[in-house]
Design a protein around this motif. Structure first.
Motif, PDB file in Angstrom:
ATOM      1  N   CYS B  40       9.072   2.807   3.415  1.00  0.00           N
ATOM      2  CA  CYS B  40      10.250   2.888   4.302  1.00  0.00           C
ATOM      3  C   CYS B  40      11.088   1.628   4.237  1.00  0.00           C
ATOM      4  CB  CYS B  40       9.845   3.200   5.738  1.00  0.00           C
ATOM      5  SG  CYS B  40       9.134   1.806   6.640  1.00  0.00           S
ATOM      6  N   GLY B  42      10.517  -1.312   5.272  1.00  0.00           N
ATOM      7  CA  GLY B  42      10.407  -2.261   6.388  1.00  0.00           C
ATOM      8  C   GLY B  42      10.839  -1.722   7.731  1.00  0.00           C
ATOM      9  N   CYS B  46       6.316   3.883   8.020  1.00  0.00           N
ATOM     10  CA  CYS B  46       5.492   4.547   7.014  1.00  0.00           C
ATOM     11  C   CYS B  46       4.047   4.053   6.930  1.00  0.00           C
ATOM     12  CB  CYS B  46       6.137   4.374   5.641  1.00  0.00           C
ATOM     13  SG  CYS B  46       6.035   2.689   4.992  1.00  0.00           S
ATOM     14  N   ALA B  47       3.773   2.861   7.428  1.00  0.00           N
ATOM     15  CA  ALA B  47       2.429   2.267   7.379  1.00  0.00           C
ATOM     16  C   ALA B  47       1.874   2.135   5.958  1.00  0.00           C
ATOM     17  CB  ALA B  47       1.454   3.048   8.262  1.00  0.00           C
ATOM     18  N   CYS B  49       2.412  -0.628   4.179  1.00  0.00           N
ATOM     19  CA  CYS B  49       2.492  -2.070   3.892  1.00  0.00           C
ATOM     20  C   CYS B  49       1.356  -2.777   4.624  1.00  0.00           C
ATOM     21  CB  CYS B  49       3.846  -2.628   4.313  1.00  0.00           C
ATOM     22  SG  CYS B  49       4.143  -2.472   6.071  1.00  0.00           S
ATOM     23  N   CYS B  86       5.482  -5.696   6.925  1.00  0.00           N
ATOM     24  CA  CYS B  86       6.947  -5.697   7.057  1.00  0.00           C
ATOM     25  C   CYS B  86       7.349  -6.197   8.433  1.00  0.00           C
ATOM     26  CB  CYS B  86       7.541  -4.309   6.804  1.00  0.00           C
ATOM     27  SG  CYS B  86       7.201  -3.088   8.077  1.00  0.00           S
TER      28      CYS B  86
HETATM   29  S1  FES Z   1       7.243  -0.875   5.005  1.00  0.00           S
HETATM   30 FE1  FES Z   1       7.046   0.976   6.087  1.00  0.00          FE
HETATM   31  S2  FES Z   1       5.910   0.367   7.807  1.00  0.00           S
HETATM   32 FE2  FES Z   1       6.087  -1.501   6.703  1.00  0.00          FE
END
Ligand code: FES
Ligand SMILES: Cc1cc2nc3c(=O)[nH]c(=O)nc-3n(C[C@H](O)[C@H](O)[C@H](O)COP(=O)(O)OP(=O)(O)OC[C@H]3O[C@@H](n4cnc5c(N)ncnc54)[C@H](O)[C@@H]3O)c2cc1C
Lengths: 414, 106
Positions: B40, B42, B46-47, B49, B86
């Motif tokens: 996503c 940042g 999306c989780a 990272c 992120c």
């Molecule tokens: S890049 Fe998607 S939650 Fe951190």
């Protein structure tokens, strides 16, 4: 076809799907020539912040780039930016370019994205009428979205509403005009539409639904307002048109590739030509969790199809498919969507929309097919996992907030 | 400026000079550190990272906000020191930070 290291991989379009295809091909060991043809002059960049942090002035351009220029050099990726692909010659395996040259390929990936649907009305070409797709669109918008500006946004989809939120936070007077009877009508349920209408109204945005624009008004080539079919006139210093997108399929179509509302691809992102793949907004793809095909407009789809193409090109096993997902940020509200709700026949609300955190679950033939999760990450993540694993929960179970999503996940059945 | 060390699940270390204001995720992605997908970009949506923060730095990176915490609660192989990187901004205070990436983000 898997590429050999003497082959050339040519990619048309420099957006999210292209960036992912390149990264995937290199990560998975393709050492041959990679060349990217992109019409925009900027390095491949992410679009979501364009209607969010970047429009708000909270993010510099470099932070939008997927990779810095050095990375492409290190990875030996040839960038031809500011160049448009004009035609594909499938027999000669060559693409003619706007600079008069041609680019040969052994495998071709079309990642041409989509473009804003044009507003077919008088005045659409006036100065001060904007759209929001590319970096340069936002660079044109930023200086004029300021305190006191009268801004009319035509179209209440996610992009229009995100822009409304930012513009309002920057102090503009914002009116959103929507032809349908409710905002987000094409993409979500009435519960969600009501929530977002109230959210925007509470921040001082004026929302007009069932309102059809007749004409954009202007003097001396500059926009001055918007006239609705019922005769209402709204003053406007700027107008933003956000009425959906059209897939960029013309290049493929002219080359005789199968297209139908997008470039048709299979589960590996392959088109009707074995050597040509397509990825991202420009495609119509199998939606394996829904037993149908469709076009998606999302980061998830661009990333996934980029990976699929790269995997097929490097002879790797097909990566596991995710469920379609999406997010939208407006004010301090984060919406996360998992699944596709389009043809739902039942839905329930978990939690109270008034509280600002809730989720709407969608069902078809008694199976969970999607969720709109508002400030509700657990509902989003659990639904995503359930759909991927082919499991479901009953509406009554999901409605019961005394049972946590963790506990519910454990109760799911096939 | 801060030096950040990324350690992959096999123990390979990569040390990178990071600018203040960037996120620990951006530094990784732009420098081609494997093991962080960041789908996503940042947005905390999306989780993908997920990292484990060296225990010596847990206080300095601070604790996750509500949204990040609830995403983490449902990530795979979460530990006490799990973070979505992120949501961690680089600052001088993070000089020497070590983070380990999980075997898979999915
Ligand atoms: S890049 Fe998607 S939650 Fe951190
Ligand atoms: C303002 C905005 C906000 C968004 N927010 C979100 C969000 O929050 N979450 C989410 O999941 N999705 C969001 N999206 C959607 C997401 O960004 C797109 O689905 C994604 O960018 C699609 O990637 P793509 O590579 O298919 O196309 P694009 O990123 O559009 O890239 C296509 C590129 O190809 C180039 N091109 C086209 N034709 C040619 C040609 N003939 N020759 C050379 N180059 C060509 C174009 O100029 C463009 O640069 C948003 C989109 C926009 C515009």
């Amino acid at each position: 076809m898997a590429l050999s290291d003497t082959d050339t991989l040519l990619i048309i379009g420099g957006g999210q799907a292209a960036a992912q295809t390149i990264a995937g091909a290199r990560q998975w060991g393709f050492a041959g020539r990679i060349r990217l043809i992109g019409e925009e002059t900027a390095l491949p960049y992410q679009r979501p912040p364009l209607s969010k942090a970047y429009l708000k002035g909270e993010m510099e351009e470099e932070r939008l780039y997927f990779k810095p220029a050095d990375w492409y050099a290190e990875q030996n990726v040839e960038l031809s930016l500011g160049v448009r692909a004009e035609a594909i010659d499938r027999t000669a395996r060559s693409v003619s370019l706007s600079d008069g040259s041609a680019a040969d390929y052994d495998a071709l990936v079309l990642a041409t994205g989509s473009r804003p649907r044009p507003l077919p009305l008088t005045g659409a070409g006036l100065e001060g009428v904007h759209e929001l797709r590319d970096l340069r669109d936002v660079d044109g918008l930023k200086p004029v979205v300021v305190t006191g500006t009268n801004m009319v946004i035509i179209g209440a989809g996610y992009i229009g509403l995100e822009a409304a939120a930012v513009a309002r936070q920057l102090g503009a007077n914002v009116t959103v005009i929507e032809m349908a009877r409710r905002v987000l009508a094409r993409v979500t349920s009435p519960v969600m539409s009501t929530f977002y209408t109230r959210l925007h109204e509470s921040h001082g945005v004026k929302i007009m639904t069932g309102a059809q624009t007749e004409e954009i008004l202007g003097t001396n080539g500059q926009v001055t307002g918007v006239k609705l079919v019922d005769g209402t006139r709204l003053e406007a210093d700027i107008v933003l048109v956000g009425i959906g997108i059209l897939p960029n399929q013309e290049l493929a179509q002219a080359a005789g590739l199968a297209c139908d509302g997008g470039i048709l691809v299979d589960e590996d992102a392959r088109t009707s030509d074995d050597r040509i793949f397509a990825a991202g907004d420009c495609t119509v793809r199998p939606l394996v969790h829904y037993s149908r095909t469709g076009r998606l407009e999302s980061v998830h789809n661009a990333i996934e199809q980029g990976k699929l193409a790269a995997a097929a090109l490097t002879g790797r096993e097909r990566p596991k498919l995710d469920v379609p997902w999406f997010w939208s940020d407006q004010y301090d509200v984060k919406l996360q969507i998992a699944g596709l709700s389009q043809d739902y026949d039942d839905h329930i609300v978990r939690g109270d929309p008034e509280s600002g955190a809730f989720a709407v679950f969608y069902f078809r033939s008694d199976r969970l097919i999607a969720v709109d999760a508002v400030n509700a990450a657990p509902e989003f993540i659990v639904t995503k996992k359930l759909i991927i694993s082919g499991q479901t929960l009953a509406p009554a179970q999901l409605q019961d907030t005394s049972v946590s999503m963790k506990e519910l996940a454990a109760l799911a059945t096939a | 400026m801060a030096k950040i060390t990324y350690i992959d699940h096999e123990g390979t270390e990569r040390e990178i000079e990071a600018k203040n204001g960037e996120t620990v995720m951006e530094v990784a992605v732009k420098n081609g550190v494997p093991g962080i997908d960041a789908d996503c970009g940042g947005a905390c949506a999306c989780a993908t990272c997920h990292v484990y923060v060296d225990s010596a730095f847990l206080d300095k990176v601070g604790s996750p906000e509500a949204m990040e915490q609830s995403m983490l609660d449902f990530a795979e192989n979460v530990k006490e020191n799990s973070r979505l990187c992120c949501q961690i901004s680089v600052s001088d205070a993070l000089d020497g930070l070590k983070v380990t990436t999980p075997e898979s983000q999915h």
